[in-house]
Design an enzyme around this catalytic site. Structure first.
Site, PDB file in Angstrom:
ATOM      1  N   GLY A   1      44.532  38.030  41.601  1.00 15.97           N
ATOM      2  CA  GLY A   1      44.733  37.782  40.178  1.00 15.97           C
ATOM      3  C   GLY A   1      44.217  38.933  39.353  1.00 15.97           C
ATOM      4  N   CYS A   2      43.962  38.665  38.094  1.00 19.07           N
ATOM      5  CA  CYS A   2      43.486  39.698  37.166  1.00 19.07           C
ATOM      6  C   CYS A   2      42.262  40.398  37.746  1.00 19.07           C
ATOM      7  CB  CYS A   2      43.145  39.062  35.822  1.00 19.07           C
ATOM      8  SG  CYS A   2      42.460  40.226  34.629  1.00 19.07           S
ATOM      9  N   PHE A   3      42.317  41.712  37.793  1.00 17.82           N
ATOM     10  CA  PHE A   3      41.229  42.442  38.450  1.00 17.82           C
ATOM     11  C   PHE A   3      39.918  42.434  37.691  1.00 17.82           C
ATOM     12  CE2 PHE A   3      44.004  46.441  37.406  1.00 17.82           C
ATOM     13  CZ  PHE A   3      43.753  46.343  36.042  1.00 17.82           C
TER      14      PHE A   3
END
Length: 179
Positions: free
Chosen positions: A13-15
């Site tokens: 997902g979003c880093f």
């Protein structure tokens, strides 16, 4: 004295949220966020095609093992949702392990099989296991984002119930009839 390090490349997902949690894990020496697993060269936030948002983790294997790092990775994101984490949807937000050698591949596949067999997660793991390719470092504003913006967006958190029992514990659980 020189510390021997190993490298892991993970996408969940979003880093931003992944980096915020992984950077504090015991034995982690450094992290950087970027794009990998796709076909666009010189990927950027605005042009990363089918790359995943990923995190490169350099860690000290005398402090933490690759297996322990993966177990934590599976606690801090939902590996049972395809191409999605929280409100973020699309290939960029897929769950993936990009192995750097055959031993990492074996450990990743073994860990996923144990997670699926455990019944602790809400479904079966859809995490891709792929060879590591080029890693395109994300722009400076994405590095350590939640360190600079503590109230910034994240959908990552430690899920205490999503923890594999130690292998010796797993045998005791089965013998005790709890599963």
């Amino acid at each position: 004295m020189t510390v021997s390090t190993e490298r892991a490349v993970l996408a969940g997902g979003c880093f931003w949220g992944m980096q915020a949690l992984l950077r504090r894990y015991p034995g982690v020496i450094s992290t950087r966020v970027g794009y990998t697993g796709g076909d666009v060269p010189d990927a950027t936030y605005r042009n990363h095609g089918d790359h995943a948002e990923a995190i490169e983790v350099n860690f000290d294997p005398t402090v933490t093992s690759y297996r322990q790092l993966l177990e934590f990775f599976f606690q801090i994101h939902d590996p049972t949702t395809e191409d999605r984490q929280g409100y973020d949807q699309g290939l960029s937000y897929r769950s993936a392990i990009f192995y750097t050698n055959e031993e990492q591949k074996r450990i990743a596949e073994e860990t996923i099989a144990e997670i699926d067999a455990s019944g602790l997660w809400p479904g079966y793991v859809v995490t891709d296991v792929e060879p590591a390719g080029p890693f395109w470092e994300a722009e400076p504003e994405h590095q350590d984002y939640l360190e600079r913006v503590p109230n910034g967006y994240t959908c990552h958190f430690v899920r205490p119930n999503w923890k594999l029992p130690r292998k010796q514990d797993a045998g005791q659980t089965a013998a005790g009839g709890d599963r």
